[in-house]
Design an enzyme around this catalytic site. Structure first.
Site, PDB file in Angstrom:
ATOM      1  N   ARG A  57      -2.611   7.755   3.003  1.00  0.00           N
ATOM      2  CA  ARG A  57      -1.150   7.528   2.803  1.00  0.00           C
ATOM      3  C   ARG A  57      -1.210   9.351   3.645  1.00  0.00           C
ATOM      4  NH1 ARG A  57       2.422   4.585  -0.329  1.00  0.00           N
ATOM      5  NH2 ARG A  57       4.585   6.483   0.413  1.00  0.00           N
ATOM      6  N   ARG A 114      -3.449   9.252  -4.227  1.00  0.00           N
ATOM      7  CA  ARG A 114      -3.826   8.109  -4.461  1.00  0.00           C
ATOM      8  C   ARG A 114      -4.383   7.352  -2.671  1.00  0.00           C
ATOM      9  NH1 ARG A 114       2.282   5.360  -3.294  1.00  0.00           N
ATOM     10  NH2 ARG A 114       2.626   7.438  -2.270  1.00  0.00           N
ATOM     11  N   ARG A 131       8.954  14.967   1.443  1.00  0.00           N
ATOM     12  CA  ARG A 131       9.388  13.877   0.035  1.00  0.00           C
ATOM     13  C   ARG A 131       9.791  13.424  -0.904  1.00  0.00           C
ATOM     14  NH1 ARG A 131       4.088  10.782  -0.334  1.00  0.00           N
ATOM     15  NH2 ARG A 131       5.280   8.629  -1.404  1.00  0.00           N
ATOM     16  N   LYS A 134       5.940   3.328  -9.505  1.00  0.00           N
ATOM     17  CA  LYS A 134       6.753   2.110  -8.929  1.00  0.00           C
ATOM     18  C   LYS A 134       5.611   0.864  -8.091  1.00  0.00           C
ATOM     19  CE  LYS A 134       9.792   4.363  -5.922  1.00  0.00           C
ATOM     20  NZ  LYS A 134       8.813   5.457  -5.990  1.00  0.00           N
ATOM     21  N   ARG A 162      17.752   3.111  -1.987  1.00  0.00           N
ATOM     22  CA  ARG A 162      17.056   4.844  -1.436  1.00  0.00           C
ATOM     23  C   ARG A 162      17.934   5.250  -1.467  1.00  0.00           C
ATOM     24  NH1 ARG A 162      11.846   4.821  -0.678  1.00  0.00           N
ATOM     25  NH2 ARG A 162      10.983   6.735  -0.804  1.00  0.00           N
TER      26      ARG A 162
HETATM   27  P1  AP5 Z   1       2.531   4.750  -7.109  1.00  0.00           P
HETATM   28  O1  AP5 Z   1       2.434   3.137  -7.534  1.00  0.00           O
HETATM   29  O2  AP5 Z   1       1.750   4.019  -5.752  1.00  0.00           O
HETATM   30  O3  AP5 Z   1       3.833   4.886  -6.473  1.00  0.00           O
HETATM   31  P2  AP5 Z   1       5.070   5.201  -6.270  1.00  0.00           P
HETATM   32  O4  AP5 Z   1       6.171   5.092  -7.325  1.00  0.00           O
HETATM   33  O5  AP5 Z   1       5.120   3.511  -5.532  1.00  0.00           O
HETATM   34  O6  AP5 Z   1       5.021   5.663  -4.978  1.00  0.00           O
HETATM   35  P3  AP5 Z   1       5.616   6.104  -3.220  1.00  0.00           P
HETATM   36  O7  AP5 Z   1       4.882   7.329  -2.563  1.00  0.00           O
HETATM   37  O8  AP5 Z   1       4.888   4.457  -2.585  1.00  0.00           O
HETATM   38  O9  AP5 Z   1       6.817   5.907  -3.625  1.00  0.00           O
HETATM   39  P4  AP5 Z   1       8.032   6.435  -1.912  1.00  0.00           P
HETATM   40  O10 AP5 Z   1       9.497   5.795  -3.113  1.00  0.00           O
HETATM   41  O11 AP5 Z   1       7.621   7.449  -1.667  1.00  0.00           O
HETATM   42  O12 AP5 Z   1       7.271   5.806  -0.813  1.00  0.00           O
HETATM   43  P5  AP5 Z   1       7.776   4.099   0.190  1.00  0.00           P
HETATM   44  O13 AP5 Z   1       6.015   3.634   0.377  1.00  0.00           O
HETATM   45  O14 AP5 Z   1       8.485   3.688  -0.732  1.00  0.00           O
HETATM   46  O15 AP5 Z   1       1.120   5.253  -7.498  1.00  0.00           O
HETATM   47  C1  AP5 Z   1       1.416   6.672  -7.172  1.00  0.00           C
HETATM   48  C2  AP5 Z   1      -0.272   7.446  -7.519  1.00  0.00           C
HETATM   49  O16 AP5 Z   1      -0.087   7.473  -8.705  1.00  0.00           O
HETATM   50  C3  AP5 Z   1      -1.446   5.865  -7.465  1.00  0.00           C
HETATM   51  O17 AP5 Z   1      -2.983   6.674  -7.193  1.00  0.00           O
HETATM   52  C4  AP5 Z   1      -1.412   5.001  -8.222  1.00  0.00           C
HETATM   53  O18 AP5 Z   1      -2.660   4.281  -8.652  1.00  0.00           O
HETATM   54  C5  AP5 Z   1      -1.217   6.404  -9.646  1.00  0.00           C
HETATM   55  N1  AP5 Z   1      -0.480   5.961 -10.687  1.00  0.00           N
HETATM   56  C6  AP5 Z   1       0.611   4.937 -11.043  1.00  0.00           C
HETATM   57  N2  AP5 Z   1       0.869   5.159 -12.146  1.00  0.00           N
HETATM   58  C7  AP5 Z   1      -0.121   5.546 -12.815  1.00  0.00           C
HETATM   59  C8  AP5 Z   1      -0.194   6.095 -14.146  1.00  0.00           C
HETATM   60  N3  AP5 Z   1      -0.269   5.722 -14.900  1.00  0.00           N
HETATM   61  N4  AP5 Z   1      -0.997   7.029 -14.245  1.00  0.00           N
HETATM   62  C9  AP5 Z   1      -2.530   7.528 -13.689  1.00  0.00           C
HETATM   63  N5  AP5 Z   1      -2.195   7.193 -12.196  1.00  0.00           N
HETATM   64  C10 AP5 Z   1      -0.881   6.656 -12.219  1.00  0.00           C
HETATM   65  O19 AP5 Z   1       8.668   5.029   1.380  1.00  0.00           O
HETATM   66  C11 AP5 Z   1       7.650   5.943   2.200  1.00  0.00           C
HETATM   67  C12 AP5 Z   1       8.779   6.063   3.099  1.00  0.00           C
HETATM   68  O20 AP5 Z   1       9.581   4.812   3.967  1.00  0.00           O
HETATM   69  C13 AP5 Z   1      10.202   6.534   2.867  1.00  0.00           C
HETATM   70  O21 AP5 Z   1       9.385   8.519   2.600  1.00  0.00           O
HETATM   71  C14 AP5 Z   1      10.830   6.729   3.908  1.00  0.00           C
HETATM   72  O22 AP5 Z   1      10.932   7.951   4.879  1.00  0.00           O
HETATM   73  C15 AP5 Z   1      10.349   5.563   4.194  1.00  0.00           C
HETATM   74  N6  AP5 Z   1      11.795   4.329   2.920  1.00  0.00           N
HETATM   75  C16 AP5 Z   1      11.378   3.369   2.400  1.00  0.00           C
HETATM   76  N7  AP5 Z   1      12.767   2.625   2.361  1.00  0.00           N
HETATM   77  C17 AP5 Z   1      13.160   3.543   2.341  1.00  0.00           C
HETATM   78  C18 AP5 Z   1      14.544   2.525   3.187  1.00  0.00           C
HETATM   79  N8  AP5 Z   1      15.303   2.387   2.128  1.00  0.00           N
HETATM   80  N9  AP5 Z   1      15.494   4.135   3.502  1.00  0.00           N
HETATM   81  C19 AP5 Z   1      14.838   4.955   4.492  1.00  0.00           C
HETATM   82  N10 AP5 Z   1      13.930   4.841   4.505  1.00  0.00           N
HETATM   83  C20 AP5 Z   1      12.825   4.078   3.817  1.00  0.00           C
END
Ligand code: AP5
Length: 277
Positions: free
Chosen positions: A216, A183, A227, A65, A144
């Site tokens: 991370r 990552r 997660r 994402k 979320r």
């Molecule tokens: P990347 O693009 O970083 O993936 P992502 O989908 O953004 O993954 P996240 O881990 O950031 O999402 P998440 O929802 O778990 O975490 P968030 O930060 O929102 O890609 C991942 C890897 O793959 C990278 O290395 C990239 O280079 C590679 N890649 C990407 N595309 C590729 C492709 N096509 N081919 C090959 N490689 C590729 O949230 C973190 C924490 O915050 C949560 O767990 C929660 O505790 C808290 N939080 C956040 N928002 C809320 C909310 N709204 N409410 C409550 N808690 C919240």
């Protein structure tokens, strides 16, 4: 959005003392700019896009994402906003500099507790004027839960706005785990890399801003399993929620980022009235 308040000329950018690279990072790369809340000053000065896209990105952790949000931002001028990045950034700084829901969220996280829906929604509400921004927005990580999705719908309705689309990136679990394990993230601009699929030019250094790359804490194997379970229980139900509202577009996240982006573009070009070469 997140980048808040007024716009100015390139000259004003100079007055703010921002270098070109910094502007690029702010507009396209730093998904945590939202941190600065309702009193932060918008330092974007580039022209508004022909159409402000209002998007939500869904998908399992690691589906890509954030990677797609950066590509969409770069092409369509839309502001990428990630609640995850905002929380991580907020945790790095002194709580004294924070206020409102953000302060509450960081205090809860410091106690090892999850941030409840109410606090997350308050945080967005405090930045509610951003939902009106002419740059549009790409929400990544919010909503979320179903509760957050309903609250977002209300926040938008109150402001006479609606989402253009919800992009749901789909990817088999084994690939998700591989992507998360490899990552690396830039400590400064939050750009993401992958040790094998998208390595930085110089090991440990961000190509974009030269910042240090780190793993991370929630990308370690035990945390990944937790997660993914939380995603299945709380976030996956949003797929049906948005399907019911005829906003959902499933996009395969398999393949290279550029291939996935080509699929995203096919959809977004049909939504956005752009005349790109
Ligand atoms: P990347 O693009 O970083 O993936 P992502 O989908 O953004 O993954 P996240 O881990 O950031 O999402 P998440 O929802 O778990 O975490 P968030 O930060 O929102 O890609 C991942 C890897 O793959 C990278 O290395 C990239 O280079 C590679 N890649 C990407 N595309 C590729 C492709 N096509 N081919 C090959 N490689 C590729 O949230 C973190 C924490 O915050 C949560 O767990 C929660 O505790 C808290 N939080 C956040 N928002 C809320 C909310 N709204 N409410 C409550 N808690 C919240």
């Amino acid at each position: 959005m997140g980048l808040l308040v007024g716009r100015g000329s390139q000259r004003e950018v100079g007055l703010l003392g921002l270098e070109r690279g910094m502007m690029h990072m702010i507009i396209h790369g730093d998904r945590s700019r939202w941190l600065h809340g309702s009193n932060g000053a918008c330092i974007r000065t580039d022209p508004y896009p022909a159409r402000a896209l209002r998007l939500v990105l869904l998908g399992a952790p690691g589906a890509g994402k954030g990677t797609q949000a950066a590509l969409i931002a770069e092409r369509y001028g839309t502001c990428p906003l990630s609640t995850g990045d905002v929380f991580r950034e907020a945790k790095r700084g002194p709580v004294a500099t924070l206020d409102g829901a953000m302060k509450q969220a960081v205090e809860l996280m410091a106690q090892g507790r999850l941030v409840p829906d109410e606090t997350v929604v308050d945080l967005v509400r405090e930045r509610g004027h951003c939902l009106l921004c002419n740059y549009g927005f790409i929400l990544d990580g919010f909503p979320r839960t179903a509760w957050q999705a309903e609250a977002l719908e209300d926040l938008l309705l109150e402001r006479g706005r609606r989402l253009d689309a919800v992009l749901n990136y789909t990817l088999p679990r084994d690939i998700v785990i591989r992507r998360l394990s490899g990552r690396r993230t830039c400590a400064d601009c939050k750009a993401t890399y992958h040790l094998e699929d998208k390595p930085p030019a110089a090991p440990g250094k961000c190509d974009r801003c030269g910042g240090s790359l780190f793993q991370r804490s929630d990308d370690h194997p035990d945390a990944i399993a937790v997660r993914l379970q939380a995603y299945e229980e709380s976030t996956a139900p949003l797929i049906a929620y948005y399907e019911d509202r005829q906003m959902l577009h499933n996009i395969s996240a398999d393949g290279a980022p550029s291939d996935v982006f080509a699929r995203s573009r096919a959809l977004l070009d049909s939504l956005a009235d752009f005349a790109f070469a």
